[in-house]
Write an enzyme that holds these catalytic residues in place. Structure first.
Site, PDB file in Angstrom:
ATOM      1  N   ASN B 267       0.809  -1.224   0.000  1.00 22.75           N
ATOM      2  CA  ASN B 267       0.000   0.000   0.000  1.00 22.75           C
ATOM      3  C   ASN B 267       0.845   1.277   0.000  1.00 22.75           C
ATOM      4  O   ASN B 267       2.074   1.226   0.018  1.00 22.75           O
ATOM      5  CB  ASN B 267      -0.962  -0.005   1.190  1.00 22.75           C
ATOM      6  CG  ASN B 267      -0.203   0.032   2.500  1.00 22.75           C
ATOM      7  OD1 ASN B 267       0.876   0.642   2.616  1.00 22.75           O
ATOM      8  ND2 ASN B 267      -0.750  -0.614   3.518  1.00 22.75           N
ATOM      9  N   CYS B 330      -8.073  -2.425  -6.372  1.00 21.92           N
ATOM     10  CA  CYS B 330      -7.268  -2.529  -5.160  1.00 21.92           C
ATOM     11  C   CYS B 330      -8.216  -2.233  -4.007  1.00 21.92           C
ATOM     12  O   CYS B 330      -9.209  -2.932  -3.872  1.00 21.92           O
ATOM     13  CB  CYS B 330      -6.052  -1.608  -5.215  1.00 21.92           C
ATOM     14  SG  CYS B 330      -6.385   0.047  -5.827  1.00 21.92           S
ATOM     15  N   SER B 331      -7.924  -1.193  -3.223  1.00 24.41           N
ATOM     16  CA  SER B 331      -8.892  -0.816  -2.188  1.00 24.41           C
ATOM     17  C   SER B 331      -9.853   0.200  -2.789  1.00 24.41           C
ATOM     18  O   SER B 331     -11.023  -0.076  -2.969  1.00 24.41           O
ATOM     19  CB  SER B 331      -8.188  -0.193  -0.993  1.00 24.41           C
ATOM     20  OG  SER B 331      -7.344  -1.134  -0.382  1.00 24.41           O
ATOM     21  N   ASP B 332      -9.298   1.366  -3.092  1.00 24.18           N
ATOM     22  CA  ASP B 332     -10.153   2.423  -3.621  1.00 24.18           C
ATOM     23  C   ASP B 332     -10.070   2.547  -5.129  1.00 24.18           C
ATOM     24  O   ASP B 332     -10.767   3.356  -5.711  1.00 24.18           O
ATOM     25  CB  ASP B 332      -9.785   3.761  -2.966  1.00 24.18           C
ATOM     26  CG  ASP B 332     -10.107   3.759  -1.486  1.00 24.18           C
ATOM     27  OD1 ASP B 332      -9.324   4.326  -0.696  1.00 24.18           O
ATOM     28  OD2 ASP B 332     -11.145   3.171  -1.114  1.00 24.18           O
ATOM     29  N   GLY B 333      -9.192   1.771  -5.726  1.00 22.93           N
ATOM     30  CA  GLY B 333      -9.143   1.762  -7.178  1.00 22.93           C
ATOM     31  C   GLY B 333      -8.569   3.011  -7.790  1.00 22.93           C
ATOM     32  O   GLY B 333      -8.852   3.295  -8.960  1.00 22.93           O
ATOM     33  N   TRP B 334      -7.775   3.758  -7.032  1.00 23.59           N
ATOM     34  CA  TRP B 334      -7.164   4.922  -7.675  1.00 23.59           C
ATOM     35  C   TRP B 334      -5.641   4.958  -7.602  1.00 23.59           C
ATOM     36  O   TRP B 334      -5.019   5.882  -8.100  1.00 23.59           O
ATOM     37  CB  TRP B 334      -7.750   6.236  -7.147  1.00 23.59           C
ATOM     38  CG  TRP B 334      -7.870   6.360  -5.657  1.00 23.59           C
ATOM     39  CD1 TRP B 334      -6.976   5.937  -4.720  1.00 23.59           C
ATOM     40  CD2 TRP B 334      -8.951   6.973  -4.951  1.00 23.59           C
ATOM     41  NE1 TRP B 334      -7.430   6.257  -3.468  1.00 23.59           N
ATOM     42  CE2 TRP B 334      -8.647   6.890  -3.567  1.00 23.59           C
ATOM     43  CE3 TRP B 334     -10.145   7.599  -5.326  1.00 23.59           C
ATOM     44  CZ2 TRP B 334      -9.488   7.396  -2.579  1.00 23.59           C
ATOM     45  CZ3 TRP B 334     -10.983   8.092  -4.340  1.00 23.59           C
ATOM     46  CH2 TRP B 334     -10.657   7.992  -2.979  1.00 23.59           C
TER      47      TRP B 334
END
Lengths: 334, 651
Positions: B267, B330-334
């Site tokens: 991350n 991913c998590s937030d896709g950014w």
């Protein structure tokens, strides 16, 4: 720049008038010179126990001695073997690759060799002082330093012809024992005592220079690879034997090997290389005569693993070859 | 402030004395004396950190670290001045309002229409058209036209034809930040696609019909695909941990015909620390080979680069070789999603390896899809935990690929470095804010200029001479070698040691070859003209003419080869032993010819790598060639300046 082997001072601190006179004659009145000893100060001191040693300051007052230990012999061969193993090891993860690379210490040796050669060059070019280089025997690290220093200092050594001349002078005629040093290379199970990749280390250093000064060497990586190959196994007689005596006169009768009259019985690598067709393959299309000294950076970031050699059989060089072909095409104005 | 010294990081002998200026947008150091007024310009936006060090006999040292990896060491004579400068810089480097940023005052002297044209250079709807959309399977949707569904997505999203507004809205409610699956890349040849989203809010057992239908729609949009890959770019543990927070990942049992795959990329916090550690290695004084290798490994940086690359390769393979569509999140896709989608696209489609295509790629996967530029790169003062070198890593992946495939990219390393520079510089409006919505609210396009136009105008500086669109390397998919390929990842000293001139080859092969190429072209054109003339003469006179000298001879007369000769360099400090020598400095002057003066016309002035330390063989002893002489290699941001040396980034 001069080269020699170690003075035989011995435990009794023997002196030799002739040796002192010889070195004295090199320097003018009031001039200073440098002795670059490729052994550590401790190793050099210990050498006295076996009859060797260093030049004492009192006997050679105009000469200042600098110690720059360079690895040779067994440890250097181990370093080479470990590196080749690491490169072939398909199981290493990225997390551990660099430390594995570090543990081979090969790049440390490259850095040290380049630094020492630069030091010698700097003494001559910047301090305008004469330099004497020696280790113990004068056949290994000594030649590495003197040859490399000349590539750095002298533009004529960077031409194809000049480089060949340099190799003849500083490695072959100077008596680097190729036959002993380049016997089995890195894969051999037999760990021969006299085997050591000094010549490869030299070629690696030259490769580093070619990378840092892409326009300044008339030859390219291909030549260095060819030389590496031929030092170990060759159709030509250029790298045979251990010294000029063996090449001309051969060994004493009764020894296992009796090579003699190399010049009469074999062909020269240079003759082959200098044929127009072959020559072209070994030239650097970017070459343009650079009359100046080339000072390499010896920072770790500037010293890279010679992929073209160490990964030669492991990864395809197709894309890089294509790039060079393109460079060639551009420069020739197709 | 006067009498400030600018130190060379490694050799205090090369300190330059001059005056320090602070303006609203820059810190400027102007060296005293010499006819060439060496100037060092640093944009406040570039300043990453400022460190006041212990006062010494010579003054108060101040260390400025920049986001483009430049490190500047100043010594200020008076402690009070030093403190003032420190406080001012802290404030200036941490703007609170967008209006404080340089892009709002930067004036390249273009008229309104030129500014507009600049912004139109990259048009995403054209790009999707190029991909072949709309078609039987994909279409544009206006469901997000007022940012009503997802405020970090663009107004124009591309979705499968069978995805109704109802499905999209439903799916968005089941995705973190409402970032529903949308199209990133469509492969015309086999109808496979790359879609992207954020993590589903699945928790341990939650389901959402519309989200499942959305993935079905994606699968059906590929007539030959009987399943799709769902790639979660997080390490498995992290993804699992997210479930406890009501998020998580797609359960293969619930979503029909998906093959789920974790590809662990760490991350943003891990990446931030990784970069930090790597920069610490770069700042070591005289490191040994071992220090360097250990330090680099310890940072983990190259490992992370490889992880991103491996993910991109996996996706490219799925699309190109298996013809299977992929959904990435991913998590937030950014962040990781953006990295991985753009690497995959680059591998798949040669268009993205052209200069224009690359700009389009960044515009598509980073800018339009709501990568949080402001948070990640600190346009404005914000949460330090949001800062992370996400796009830097992507840019490095591109460089690593360029090193492996030297003929495959239309642009060169300098292009990448300048893009990275401007992501942090805030000189142009492209990379401000966190989303398209924010940028439109601030009317960025009406108030600032586009970087793409600027780069395009100077594209001659950014070309790769080895690129040929008909070359085999530029066709089709790039296939980087997989294992064992650890060694293929090199340390990018052109970026992380960008300003340390002594580390880089003094002569740029790229620039030389570009010059050769240009001259060859000119001569070819001339030759054509002459040949025409000749033909005409022959027709009219029926005379025999001598052969014109062959083009090859002409190109040898270029005399280009001589251009690189006078770029002498100086030795590094190879030995401290030499310093103690009674110095015999020849009477030649110090650094008057230490040239920031680029004497060869054919050498591009856009980057400092050609200039510093090119003093002639003057025998000046003991100069460290690692010093960026006076640091005068900074990009001058002000287009009004025309002094040769300061314009290293041709602005």
């Amino acid at each position: 720049m001069l080269r020699s082997s170690q003075p035989l001072t011995g435990a009794n601190r023997k002196r030799c008038r002739e040796d002192e006179m010889l070195l004295g004659m090199v320097l003018d009145e009031g001039e200073r010179g440098f002795i670059i000893d490729t052994r550590s100060a401790q190793a050099a001191k210990q050498a006295r126990m076996t009859g060797g040693g260093t030049e004492p300051k009192s006997s050679y007052p105009q000469w200042r001695r600098l110690h720059r230990p360079l690895e040779r012999g067994r440890p250097l061969q181990e370093s080479f073997i470990k590196l080749v193993e690491a490169c072939n090891d398909t199981s290493i993860n990225m997390d551990r690759w660099l430390s594995r690379l570090e543990s081979c210490r090969w790049l440390n040796h490259v850095k040290a060799a380049l630094s020492t050669a630069c030091l010698a060059a700097q003494c001559m070019d910047r301090e305008e002082a004469s330099v004497l280089v020696h280790g113990a025997e004068g056949t290994d690290t000594t030649l590495l330093v003197t040859a490399l220093a000349q590539v750095i200092l002298d533009p004529s050594c960077r031409t194809l012809a000049g480089f060949q001349g340099l190799l003849e002078r500083e490695w072959i005629e100077a008596g680097h024992p190729f036959h002993l040093r380049c016997a089995r290379s890195a894969y051999s199970h037999a760990r021969l005592k006299q085997e050591a990749p000094l010549f490869l280390l030299f070629l690696d250093c030259v490769w580093q220079l070619s990378r840092q000064f892409p326009f300044s060497l008339e030859f390219g990586e291909h030549l260095l690879l060819t030389l590496f190959d031929n030092a170990y196994a060759s159709a030509y007689g250029t790298f045979l034997c251990n010294n000029e005596k063996e090449r001309r006169v051969g060994r004493e009768a009764g020894t296992a090997l009796c090579l003699c009259k190399v010049k009469e019985s074999t062909h020269s690598l240079w003759a082959w290389l200098n044929q127009p067709g072959e020559k072209k393959k070994h030239l650097n299309p970017l070459y343009s005569h650079n009359a100046l000294v080339i000072w390499p950076s010896v920072e770790p970031q500037s010293i890279q693993l010679w992929q073209g050699l160490f990964f030669r059989w492991i990864r395809s060089s197709q894309y890089l070859d294509e790039a060079w072909a393109e460079v060639q095409r551009l420069v020739e104005g197709d | 402030v006067e009498n400030v010294r600018l130190l060379d990081r490694l050799s205090s002998r090369k300190a330059a004395l001059g005056t320090l200026y602070l303006t609203a947008t820059h810190v400027i150091f102007v060296e005293n004396g010499s006819e060439t007024r060496k100037e060092t310009w640093v944009l406040h936006s570039q300043i990453s950190s400022i460190e006041k060090q212990a006062t010494t006999a010579t003054g108060c040292p101040l260390l400025i670290r920049c986001k483009n990896f430049q490190v500047i060491q100043l010594v200020i004579p008076q402690e009070r001045d030093c403190h003032d400068i420190y406080i001012s810089l802290i404030r200036l480097a941490r703007p609170v309002k967008y209006e404080e940023l340089y892009c709002f005052s930067f004036n390249p002297k273009l008229d309104k229409e030129e500014r507009e044209q600049g912004w139109k250079l990259v048009d995403l709807s054209e790009e999707y058209n190029r991909m072949g959309i709309p078609n039987n399977y994909w279409q544009i949707s206006d469901v997000n036209r007022d940012y009503g569904v997802c405020d970090s997505y663009p107004t124009e999203v591309y979705v499968p034809k069978s995805a109704t507004a109802h499905i999209i809205v439903g799916s968005s409610k089941f995705r973190s930040r409402r970032r529903f699956p949308a199209l990133s890349y469509f492969c015309k040849d086999n109808n496979a696609s790359i879609c992207r989203s954020s993590q589903p809010l699945s928790g341990f057992s939650a389901r959402c019909l519309e989200d499942e239908q959305m993935l079905q729609a994606i699968r059906k949009a590929n007539p030959r695909g009987d399943f799709i890959y769902v790639v979660d770019t997080r390490p498995k543990l992290n993804a699992i941990a997210n479930r406890a927070a009501g998020k998580g990942y797609e359960n293969e049992d619930n979503y029909s015909n998906i093959k789920f795959q974790f590809i662990g990329i760490e991350n943003i916090h891990v990446m931030r620390n990784s970069l930090q550690k790597m920069l610490e290695v770069c700042e070591l004084k005289s490191p040994s080979m071992s220090d360097f290798l250990w330090g680099l490994e310890n940072s983990g940086w190259l490992k992370h680069i490889k992880a991103i690359m491996d993910a991109g390769i996996f996706i490219a393979k799925a699309v190109a070789e298996e013809g299977v569509s992929v959904l990435v999140h991913c998590s937030d896709g950014w962040d990781r999603t953006a990295q991985v989608c753009s690497v995959a696209s680059l591998l798949l489609d040669p268009y993205y390896r052209t200069m224009k295509g690359f700009m389009v790629l960044i515009e598509k996967d980073w800018v339009s899809f709501g990568h949080k530029f402001n948070h990640r790169y600190g346009n404005l003062d914000g949460d330090p935990k949001e800062i992370s070198p996400v796009i830097d890593q992507f840019i490095e992946c591109v460089w690593q690929l360029m090193e492996q495939f030297p003929c495959a990219f239309e642009f060169n390393e300098r292009f990448l470095i300048h893009i990275q520079h401007h992501i942090y510089s805030c000189q142009f409006g492209n990379f401000l804010c966190n989303s398209q919505k924010e940028r439109r609210e601030l009317k960025i396009q009406e108030r600032t200029y586009s970087l793409w136009a600027h780069l395009w105008k100077n594209r001659a500086d950014y070309l790769n001479p080895l690129y040929r669109s008909d070359h085999s390397q530029t066709q089709g998919t790039l296939r980087p070698q997989m294992a064992p390929c650890n060694f293929l990842y090199k340390f990018w000293s052109g970026m992380y040691n960008r300003f340390e001139k002594g580390l880089h080859p003094r002569q740029s092969v790229t620039d030389y070859l570009m010059a050769v190429k240009e001259e060859t072209q000119q001569l070819e054109e001339e030759l054509e003209i002459l040949q025409e003339r000749l033909a005409n003469l022959q027709k009219s006179q029926l005379d025999d003419d001598k052969d014109k000298s062959k083009q090859q001879d002409q190109s040898k007369q270029l005399g280009l080869s001589n251009s690189s000769n006078s770029l002498a360099n100086t030795p590094q400090e190879y030995s401290s032993d030499l310093k103690s020598f009674p110095s015999r400095s020849p009477s030649q002057g110090d650094e008057e010819d230490s040239a920031l003066i680029l004497t060869q016309d054919n050498l591009k002035s856009s980057d400092p790598d050609l200039s510093a330390n090119s003093d002639q063989e003057s025998g000046v002893e003991d100069l460290s060639c690692r010093s960026p002489s006076g640091g005068g290699c900074l990009p001058s941001e002000d287009s009004g300046k025309d002094s040769d040396e300061a314009v290293f980034l041709a602005v």
